[in-house]
Write a protein that holds these residues in place. Structure first.
Motif, short mmCIF file in Angstrom:
data_model
loop_
_atom_site.label_atom_id
_atom_site.label_comp_id
_atom_site.label_asym_id
_atom_site.label_seq_id
_atom_site.Cartn_x
_atom_site.Cartn_y
_atom_site.Cartn_z
N VAL A 72 -4.02 7.33 -1.60
CA VAL A 72 -3.85 5.92 -1.23
C VAL A 72 -3.91 5.07 -2.49
O VAL A 72 -4.84 5.19 -3.30
N VAL A 73 -2.93 4.19 -2.66
CA VAL A 73 -2.90 3.27 -3.79
C VAL A 73 -2.58 1.87 -3.26
O VAL A 73 -1.59 1.68 -2.56
N VAL A 74 -3.45 0.92 -3.56
CA VAL A 74 -3.23 -0.48 -3.17
C VAL A 74 -2.73 -1.26 -4.38
O VAL A 74 -3.32 -1.17 -5.46
N VAL A 82 0.84 -1.19 0.00
CA VAL A 82 0.00 0.00 0.00
C VAL A 82 0.88 1.24 0.00
O VAL A 82 1.85 1.33 0.76
N PHE A 83 0.56 2.18 -0.87
CA PHE A 83 1.21 3.50 -0.89
C PHE A 83 0.28 4.52 -0.26
O PHE A 83 -0.92 4.54 -0.53
N SER A 84 0.82 5.34 0.62
CA SER A 84 0.05 6.41 1.24
C SER A 84 0.88 7.69 1.23
O SER A 84 2.04 7.67 1.66
N GLU A 128 -8.12 9.38 -3.68
CA GLU A 128 -7.76 10.64 -3.04
C GLU A 128 -8.85 11.02 -2.04
O GLU A 128 -10.04 10.96 -2.35
N PHE A 129 -8.42 11.41 -0.84
CA PHE A 129 -9.34 11.80 0.23
C PHE A 129 -9.01 13.20 0.69
O PHE A 129 -7.83 13.55 0.87
N ARG A 169 -11.97 -3.51 2.59
CA ARG A 169 -12.37 -2.12 2.66
C ARG A 169 -11.14 -1.32 3.08
O ARG A 169 -10.47 -1.67 4.04
N VAL A 170 -10.86 -0.24 2.39
CA VAL A 170 -9.69 0.58 2.68
C VAL A 170 -10.13 1.88 3.33
O VAL A 170 -10.79 2.71 2.69
#
Length: 452
Positions: A128-130, A117-119, A145-146, A186-187
């Motif tokens: 966030v990229v899984v 996971v990239f954060s 993106e949040f 769920r992320v």
């Protein structure tokens, strides 16, 4: 096609519910379900920091970032750590015994029992990229993106519908060969339950919620009950022998906050009592014993009559809840611990509420649960910091008995607030730091607040 098959399986099971009577042994046949309204996922997990630091960060334009991973198969992960010398032999042998690990399911070679996971932070956004396809390449995966200004507001409490559902690939060892499998997570970009060494670490941490469910239905009298399984997050993804499960009236949606039952425990559903006996490895058969309908059951759920509750304070004096009830007072029990961040955050609001109640009508009692005496010392410092003066029962994990507050009332979540009426019944049981407004509404109804 797969979705249609799963749906049909669920319909067939629900159409032929098992009929049960008191003291019957119940065998419930369980199958995969995609009914998201019935899912439960009480547990979230922060990702672990990866040793690998190389990353084409220019692809996402983040000023701060880190790479971690979500562990999917805990047993394989522990085994890999053991072989790498990061987990000693004594610890791994203890793991095998405690969790009944079948080492035949573990690969002798390191496999991808996790996903990376990239954060990162980009302006006012959290990126966030899984690595969902597990190919060590983030550039071909979905970028989430949040808005950091609203993330904490929207992702407090039960927010499963807001968290992206990601299908991820991982590797499993089966019948002597490594096979590729898929599961769903769920992320969540934010969670209240965890503390972090720095504010930056808190902002960068990402959480996963397991999303693997199986469901079956049975009948008692005129009522249909449903059983839903979630594999134990402590164990192997493909092993349901130690599942978390919920039993509930079939027509109701699940209450996410209450911790699920496990093997050997008692589950109470609208005063219907079940003992969870076993589940097979595949998660297709659950065995229960129906203990009957207990209208005046003792316990910690709403409408239960409380058992005898007493414990020692930090200074070793005896605190007996029944003595408080004898004075015709309500009692609010606050279950907390020095290690519980939501508990500590709720203390100022709880202290403010305490100043607003009539002490002749209600008594607050704290139940501090710690793992060692050092935790108890920290707890006393926190009580002094917030000027908490109401009685405190001191409980240690190493000294739990059937009559302990936590065991008697089946407390598994922190903080839990339990309001007891003068006649010894549980009026309200609320969980989490967002529970206090609900407690206040009840206080208004029962008239324990001071008159303006």
């Amino acid at each position: 096609m797969k979705t249609t098959i799963l749906t049909l399986i669920g319909i067939i099971i629900c159409a032929c519910p098992l009929l049960a009577q008191q003291e019957d042994s119940i065998t419930v046949h369980v199958a995969p379900t995609i009914n998201s309204k019935n899912l439960f996922a009480r547990y979230t997990f922060p990702f672990s920091r990866s040793k690998r630091e190389s990353m084409p960060n220019q692809r996402f334009g983040c000023t701060e970032y880190k790479i971690g991973y979500f562990v999917i198969d805990k047993f394989q992960y522990w085994f890999d750590n053991y072989k790498a010398g990061e987990r000693d032999t004594k610890q791994f042998l203890s793991d095998i015994q405690q969790y009944n690990i079948d080492t035949n399911l573990l690969s002798p070679n390191k496999i991808k029992s996790f996903v990376s996971v990239f954060s990162g932070l980009k302006g006012g956004k959290k990126v966030v990229v899984v690595d969902a396809n597990n190919d060590d390449d983030f550039t071909n995966d979905t970028v989430y993106e949040f808005d950091t200004l609203t993330t904490e507001k929207y992702y407090r409490g039960d927010t499963l519908d807001l968290a992206p559902l990601v299908k991820v690939r991982y590797e499993s060892f089966n019948r002597g060969e490594i096979i590729s499998k898929y599961t769903f997570l769920r992320v969540k970009p934010y969670d209240l339950a965890y503390s972090h060494p720095t504010d930056l670490d808190r902002k960068l941490t990402v959480y996963s919620v397991p999303f693997v469910h199986r469901e079956g239905v049975f009948r008692i009298g005129e009522s249909n009950f449903k059983v839903t399984l979630l594999f134990s997050p402590k164990g192997h993804t493909d092993d349901y022998r130690l599942p978390y499960l919920k039993i509930q009236i079939a027509e109701k949606e699940y209450e996410h906050k209450e911790a699920p039952a496990q093997i050997g425990e008692t589950a109470v559903v609208d005063n219907h009592v079940f003992t969870v006996i076993s589940c097979n490895r595949e998660g297709s058969i659950v065995k229960l014993i129906y203990k009957g309908y207990q209208e005046n059951r003792e316990g910690g759920l709403v409408n239960n009559r409380i058992p005898t509750l007493q414990g020692k304070s930090f200074d070793n004096s005896l605190i007996t809840i029944q003595h408080i009830l004898d004075d015709k007072k309500y009692v609010l029990l606050d279950f907390w611990g020095s290690w519980c961040e939501p508990c500590i955050r709720s203390m100022p609001a709880l202290k403010m509420l305490y100043t607003q109640v009539d002490p002749a009508k209600i008594q607050f009692v704290g139940i501090d649960y710690e793992y060692n005496t050092a935790g108890q010392a920290r707890a006393q410092k926190q009580l002094a910091k917030f000027d908490i003066t109401w009685p405190q029962v001191a409980e240690l994990s190493t000294a739990q008995t059937p009559s302990s507050f936590l065991v008697s009332l089946n407390i598994k979540n922190y903080p839990t607030f339990t309001l007891i009426s003068p006649d010894g019944k549980v009026l309200v049981r609320e969980i989490g730091e967002d529970a206090l407004p609900k407690i206040v509404e009840t206080f208004k109804k029962i008239g324990v607040l001071k008159k303006p």
